[in-house]
Design a protein around this motif. Sequence first.
Motif, PDB file in Angstrom:
ATOM      1  N   LEU A 137      -1.496   4.569   5.654  1.00  0.00           N
ATOM      2  CA  LEU A 137      -1.663   3.584   4.680  1.00  0.00           C
ATOM      3  C   LEU A 137      -3.272   3.081   4.394  1.00  0.00           C
ATOM      4  CD1 LEU A 137       1.451   1.563   4.963  1.00  0.00           C
ATOM      5  CD2 LEU A 137       1.021   3.115   3.122  1.00  0.00           C
ATOM      6  N   LYS A 164       0.139  10.824  -1.095  1.00  0.00           N
ATOM      7  CA  LYS A 164       1.504  11.582  -1.658  1.00  0.00           C
ATOM      8  C   LYS A 164       2.311  10.431  -2.506  1.00  0.00           C
ATOM      9  CE  LYS A 164       1.752  15.086   1.740  1.00  0.00           C
ATOM     10  NZ  LYS A 164       2.689  15.773   2.711  1.00  0.00           N
ATOM     11  N   GLU A 165       2.348   9.167  -1.980  1.00  0.00           N
ATOM     12  CA  GLU A 165       3.249   8.402  -2.856  1.00  0.00           C
ATOM     13  C   GLU A 165       2.629   7.857  -4.160  1.00  0.00           C
ATOM     14  OE1 GLU A 165       5.455   6.385   1.029  1.00  0.00           O
ATOM     15  OE2 GLU A 165       3.631   5.300   0.349  1.00  0.00           O
ATOM     16  N   HIS A 166       1.241   7.967  -3.872  1.00  0.00           N
ATOM     17  CA  HIS A 166       0.618   7.554  -5.131  1.00  0.00           C
ATOM     18  C   HIS A 166       0.771   8.538  -6.297  1.00  0.00           C
ATOM     19  CE1 HIS A 166      -1.798   3.849  -4.597  1.00  0.00           C
ATOM     20  NE2 HIS A 166      -2.265   4.386  -3.515  1.00  0.00           N
ATOM     21  N   ASN A 207      -7.182   7.353   2.723  1.00  0.00           N
ATOM     22  CA  ASN A 207      -6.256   6.861   1.467  1.00  0.00           C
ATOM     23  C   ASN A 207      -7.411   6.542   0.446  1.00  0.00           C
ATOM     24  OD1 ASN A 207      -4.316   5.950  -0.172  1.00  0.00           O
ATOM     25  ND2 ASN A 207      -3.239   4.955   1.344  1.00  0.00           N
ATOM     26  N   GLN A 252       0.902  -1.356   0.052  1.00  0.00           N
ATOM     27  CA  GLN A 252      -0.027   0.020  -0.013  1.00  0.00           C
ATOM     28  C   GLN A 252       0.900   1.475   0.002  1.00  0.00           C
ATOM     29  OE1 GLN A 252      -2.522  -0.946   3.521  1.00  0.00           O
ATOM     30  NE2 GLN A 252      -4.102  -0.706   2.106  1.00  0.00           N
ATOM     31  N   CYS A 253       0.381   2.354  -0.629  1.00  0.00           N
ATOM     32  CA  CYS A 253       0.892   3.446  -0.619  1.00  0.00           C
ATOM     33  C   CYS A 253      -0.063   4.640  -0.146  1.00  0.00           C
ATOM     34  CB  CYS A 253       1.374   3.898  -2.068  1.00  0.00           C
ATOM     35  SG  CYS A 253       2.336   2.811  -2.829  1.00  0.00           S
ATOM     36  N   THR A 254       0.729   5.598   0.602  1.00  0.00           N
ATOM     37  CA  THR A 254       0.110   6.739   0.842  1.00  0.00           C
ATOM     38  C   THR A 254      -0.548   7.635  -0.445  1.00  0.00           C
ATOM     39  OG1 THR A 254       1.952   8.203   0.883  1.00  0.00           O
ATOM     40  CG2 THR A 254       1.183   7.087   2.934  1.00  0.00           C
ATOM     41  N   GLU A 268       3.555  10.559  -6.571  1.00  0.00           N
ATOM     42  CA  GLU A 268       5.025  10.441  -6.866  1.00  0.00           C
ATOM     43  C   GLU A 268       5.238   9.275  -7.888  1.00  0.00           C
ATOM     44  OE1 GLU A 268       7.435  12.607  -6.217  1.00  0.00           O
ATOM     45  OE2 GLU A 268       5.736  13.969  -5.359  1.00  0.00           O
ATOM     46  N   LYS A 269       4.484   8.201  -7.536  1.00  0.00           N
ATOM     47  CA  LYS A 269       4.876   7.170  -8.723  1.00  0.00           C
ATOM     48  C   LYS A 269       4.335   7.374  -9.972  1.00  0.00           C
ATOM     49  CE  LYS A 269       4.569   3.014  -5.641  1.00  0.00           C
ATOM     50  NZ  LYS A 269       3.929   1.636  -5.579  1.00  0.00           N
ATOM     51  N   GLU A 310      -0.756  10.871   6.372  1.00  0.00           N
ATOM     52  CA  GLU A 310       0.021   9.997   5.602  1.00  0.00           C
ATOM     53  C   GLU A 310      -0.334   8.474   6.274  1.00  0.00           C
ATOM     54  OE1 GLU A 310       3.850  10.551   3.763  1.00  0.00           O
ATOM     55  OE2 GLU A 310       3.681  12.700   3.947  1.00  0.00           O
TER      56      GLU A 310
END
Length: 230
Positions: free
Chosen positions: A95, A63-65, A148, A59-61, A67-68, A93
Amino acid sequence: MGFDDEKNKQGGDKNEKENEEQYKSEGEPLSRQVSESSFYTTDQDDDEDEATKIELGPQCTLKEHLEKDKDDESLRRWKEQLLGSVDVNNVAEILEPEVKITSLSIVSPGRDDIVLPIPEDGNLKGLWFTLKEGSHYRLKFSFQVNNNIVSGFKYTNTVWKTALKVDSAKEMLGTFSPQTEPYIHEMPEEITPSGIFARGTYSAKSKFLDDDNKCYLEINYTFDIRKDWA
Protein backbone atom coordinates in the motif's frame (compact mmCIF):
# COMPACT_ATOMS: atom_id res chain seq x y z
CA MET A 1 16.50 27.14 -2.43
CA GLY A 2 14.21 29.74 -1.04
CA PHE A 3 14.90 33.22 -2.41
CA ASP A 4 13.01 35.33 -4.97
CA ASP A 5 14.13 38.66 -6.35
CA GLU A 6 12.53 41.88 -5.10
CA LYS A 7 10.17 42.10 -8.05
CA ASN A 8 8.75 38.67 -7.34
CA LYS A 9 8.34 39.52 -3.68
CA GLN A 10 6.34 42.64 -4.48
CA GLY A 11 3.94 40.65 -6.61
CA GLY A 12 3.90 37.65 -4.30
CA ASP A 13 0.43 38.04 -2.81
CA LYS A 14 -1.19 38.57 -6.21
CA ASN A 15 0.67 35.69 -7.84
CA GLU A 16 -0.18 33.37 -4.96
CA LYS A 17 -3.91 33.99 -5.38
CA GLU A 18 -3.68 33.54 -9.16
CA ASN A 19 -1.72 30.29 -8.79
CA GLU A 20 -4.18 28.93 -6.24
CA GLU A 21 -7.14 29.67 -8.55
CA GLN A 22 -5.34 28.09 -11.49
CA TYR A 23 -4.50 25.02 -9.43
CA LYS A 24 -8.09 24.63 -8.29
CA SER A 25 -9.48 25.01 -11.81
CA GLU A 26 -7.02 22.75 -13.56
CA GLY A 27 -6.69 20.10 -10.86
CA GLU A 28 -3.53 18.28 -9.87
CA PRO A 29 -1.27 17.33 -12.78
CA LEU A 30 -1.40 13.59 -13.27
CA SER A 31 1.18 12.23 -15.65
CA ARG A 32 4.32 10.14 -15.65
CA GLN A 33 6.38 13.12 -16.73
CA VAL A 34 7.36 15.76 -14.20
CA SER A 35 4.68 18.43 -14.37
CA GLU A 36 5.14 22.10 -15.04
CA SER A 37 5.89 23.68 -11.68
CA SER A 38 3.32 25.43 -9.53
CA PHE A 39 5.67 27.47 -7.38
CA TYR A 40 4.70 30.10 -4.92
CA THR A 41 5.95 31.62 -1.67
CA THR A 42 3.90 31.29 1.47
CA ASP A 43 4.15 32.13 5.16
CA GLN A 44 2.16 29.10 6.25
CA ASP A 45 3.83 26.83 8.77
CA ASP A 46 3.87 23.04 8.72
CA ASP A 47 1.23 23.02 11.47
CA GLU A 48 -1.18 24.91 9.23
CA ASP A 49 -0.61 22.41 6.41
CA GLU A 50 -1.38 19.60 8.84
CA ALA A 51 -4.56 21.33 10.04
CA THR A 52 -5.90 21.78 6.50
CA LYS A 53 -4.96 18.32 5.24
CA ILE A 54 -7.72 16.71 3.21
CA GLU A 55 -8.94 13.35 4.43
CA LEU A 56 -8.36 10.90 1.57
CA GLY A 57 -9.91 7.52 0.98
CA PRO A 58 -8.19 4.24 1.85
CA GLN A 59 -5.02 3.41 -0.03
CA CYS A 60 -5.07 0.76 -2.76
CA THR A 61 -2.43 -1.41 -4.33
CA LEU A 62 -1.65 -0.96 -8.02
CA LYS A 63 -3.76 -3.98 -8.93
CA GLU A 64 -6.68 -2.63 -6.92
CA HIS A 65 -6.33 0.73 -8.67
CA LEU A 66 -6.72 -0.99 -12.04
CA GLU A 67 -9.67 -3.08 -10.88
CA LYS A 68 -11.57 -0.04 -9.64
CA ASP A 69 -13.96 1.52 -12.17
CA LYS A 70 -12.61 -0.82 -14.87
CA ASP A 71 -15.83 -0.39 -16.85
CA ASP A 72 -15.23 3.35 -17.13
CA GLU A 73 -13.30 3.73 -20.40
CA SER A 74 -11.91 7.22 -19.67
CA LEU A 75 -10.67 6.24 -16.21
CA ARG A 76 -9.14 3.06 -17.58
CA ARG A 77 -7.17 5.00 -20.22
CA TRP A 78 -6.06 7.56 -17.61
CA LYS A 79 -4.77 4.82 -15.30
CA GLU A 80 -2.94 3.11 -18.14
CA GLN A 81 -1.31 6.41 -19.09
CA LEU A 82 -0.30 7.06 -15.49
CA LEU A 83 1.17 3.60 -14.98
CA GLY A 84 2.84 3.53 -18.38
CA SER A 85 5.08 0.50 -18.80
CA VAL A 86 4.78 -0.69 -15.19
CA ASP A 87 4.32 -4.46 -15.04
CA VAL A 88 1.64 -4.68 -12.37
CA ASN A 89 2.06 -8.44 -12.07
CA ASN A 90 5.67 -7.99 -10.97
CA VAL A 91 4.97 -5.21 -8.46
CA ALA A 92 4.55 -6.22 -4.84
CA GLU A 93 1.08 -5.51 -3.45
CA ILE A 94 2.25 -2.87 -1.00
CA LEU A 95 0.00 0.00 0.00
CA GLU A 96 2.67 2.49 1.00
CA PRO A 97 4.66 4.08 -1.84
CA GLU A 98 8.40 4.38 -1.43
CA VAL A 99 10.11 7.56 -2.64
CA LYS A 100 13.86 7.99 -2.50
CA ILE A 101 15.63 11.23 -3.37
CA THR A 102 18.62 10.02 -5.35
CA SER A 103 20.43 13.29 -6.14
CA LEU A 104 20.42 16.99 -5.29
CA SER A 105 22.39 19.73 -7.01
CA ILE A 106 22.47 23.49 -7.53
CA VAL A 107 22.61 24.65 -11.14
CA SER A 108 23.94 28.13 -12.00
CA PRO A 109 24.64 29.44 -15.53
CA GLY A 110 28.29 29.30 -16.54
CA ARG A 111 29.33 27.16 -13.58
CA ASP A 112 29.69 23.48 -12.83
CA ASP A 113 26.76 22.04 -10.90
CA ILE A 114 27.18 21.97 -7.12
CA VAL A 115 26.45 18.35 -6.18
CA LEU A 116 24.99 18.21 -2.67
CA PRO A 117 25.52 15.21 -0.39
CA ILE A 118 22.31 13.74 1.00
CA PRO A 119 22.64 12.92 4.73
CA GLU A 120 21.10 9.67 5.93
CA ASP A 121 19.75 11.20 9.13
CA GLY A 122 18.74 14.50 7.53
CA ASN A 123 21.11 16.59 9.64
CA LEU A 124 24.20 18.14 8.11
CA LYS A 125 27.30 19.27 9.96
CA GLY A 126 28.80 22.53 8.74
CA LEU A 127 27.86 24.48 5.63
CA TRP A 128 26.03 22.59 2.91
CA PHE A 129 26.86 25.10 0.16
CA THR A 130 27.72 28.74 -0.58
CA LEU A 131 25.94 31.04 -3.04
CA LYS A 132 27.23 34.25 -4.56
CA GLU A 133 25.08 37.31 -3.90
CA GLY A 134 22.98 38.37 -6.88
CA SER A 135 23.54 35.05 -8.66
CA HIS A 136 20.99 33.11 -10.71
CA TYR A 137 20.51 29.50 -9.63
CA ARG A 138 18.02 26.66 -9.43
CA LEU A 139 17.72 23.43 -7.47
CA LYS A 140 17.74 20.19 -9.45
CA PHE A 141 16.90 16.80 -8.00
CA SER A 142 16.00 13.26 -9.02
CA PHE A 143 13.82 10.75 -7.19
CA GLN A 144 12.78 7.13 -7.49
CA VAL A 145 9.23 5.85 -6.89
CA ASN A 146 8.60 2.22 -5.91
CA ASN A 147 5.75 -0.05 -4.74
CA ASN A 148 2.77 2.21 -5.36
CA ILE A 149 1.57 5.55 -6.75
CA VAL A 150 2.63 8.62 -4.77
CA SER A 151 0.08 11.41 -5.04
CA GLY A 152 0.42 15.10 -4.26
CA PHE A 153 4.21 14.92 -4.10
CA LYS A 154 5.63 18.28 -3.06
CA TYR A 155 8.78 20.10 -1.98
CA THR A 156 8.87 22.68 0.82
CA ASN A 157 11.70 24.88 2.01
CA THR A 158 11.92 27.34 4.90
CA VAL A 159 14.86 29.69 5.50
CA TRP A 160 15.88 31.58 8.65
CA LYS A 161 18.55 34.16 9.41
CA THR A 162 19.41 34.81 13.06
CA ALA A 163 16.20 33.02 14.14
CA LEU A 164 14.01 35.20 11.87
CA LYS A 165 12.13 33.43 9.07
CA VAL A 166 13.04 35.20 5.84
CA ASP A 167 11.54 32.87 3.23
CA SER A 168 9.13 29.95 2.89
CA ALA A 169 8.31 28.18 -0.37
CA LYS A 170 6.38 25.20 -1.69
CA GLU A 171 6.31 23.50 -5.07
CA MET A 172 3.67 20.99 -6.05
CA LEU A 173 5.32 18.31 -8.19
CA GLY A 174 2.39 16.03 -9.04
CA THR A 175 1.43 12.36 -8.92
CA PHE A 176 3.88 9.64 -9.97
CA SER A 177 3.72 5.91 -10.57
CA PRO A 178 6.53 3.42 -9.87
CA GLN A 179 9.09 3.07 -12.64
CA THR A 180 12.64 1.83 -13.05
CA GLU A 181 14.06 5.18 -14.19
CA PRO A 182 14.24 8.11 -11.76
CA TYR A 183 12.18 11.24 -12.28
CA ILE A 184 14.15 14.47 -12.70
CA HIS A 185 12.87 17.89 -11.69
CA GLU A 186 14.29 21.41 -11.79
CA MET A 187 12.95 24.18 -9.60
CA PRO A 188 12.20 27.63 -11.06
CA GLU A 189 15.22 29.91 -11.32
CA GLU A 190 15.85 32.21 -8.37
CA ILE A 191 18.20 35.11 -7.63
CA THR A 192 20.07 35.39 -4.36
CA PRO A 193 19.67 38.71 -2.54
CA SER A 194 22.66 41.04 -2.49
CA GLY A 195 24.09 43.70 -0.24
CA ILE A 196 25.69 43.83 3.17
CA PHE A 197 22.52 42.82 4.97
CA ALA A 198 21.93 39.82 2.68
CA ARG A 199 25.39 38.34 3.14
CA GLY A 200 25.91 35.90 5.98
CA THR A 201 24.90 32.46 7.22
CA TYR A 202 21.38 31.08 6.94
CA SER A 203 19.71 27.99 8.38
CA ALA A 204 17.04 26.11 6.46
CA LYS A 205 14.81 23.06 6.36
CA SER A 206 13.75 21.22 3.20
CA LYS A 207 11.09 18.50 3.03
CA PHE A 208 9.73 16.13 0.40
CA LEU A 209 6.16 15.09 1.26
CA ASP A 210 3.01 13.60 -0.26
CA ASP A 211 -0.63 14.61 0.13
CA ASP A 212 -0.85 12.60 3.38
CA ASN A 213 2.02 14.77 4.67
CA LYS A 214 4.19 11.68 4.85
CA CYS A 215 7.76 12.95 4.79
CA TYR A 216 10.21 11.01 2.61
CA LEU A 217 13.21 13.25 3.29
CA GLU A 218 13.83 16.14 5.66
CA ILE A 219 17.12 18.03 5.55
CA ASN A 220 18.21 20.59 8.12
CA TYR A 221 21.16 22.60 6.86
CA THR A 222 23.07 25.87 6.81
CA PHE A 223 24.42 27.83 3.85
CA ASP A 224 26.23 31.09 3.18
CA ILE A 225 25.64 34.03 0.85
CA ARG A 226 28.95 35.73 0.09
CA LYS A 227 30.45 38.27 -2.29
CA ASP A 228 31.76 35.42 -4.42
CA TRP A 229 31.44 31.68 -4.86
CA ALA A 230 33.38 29.57 -2.38
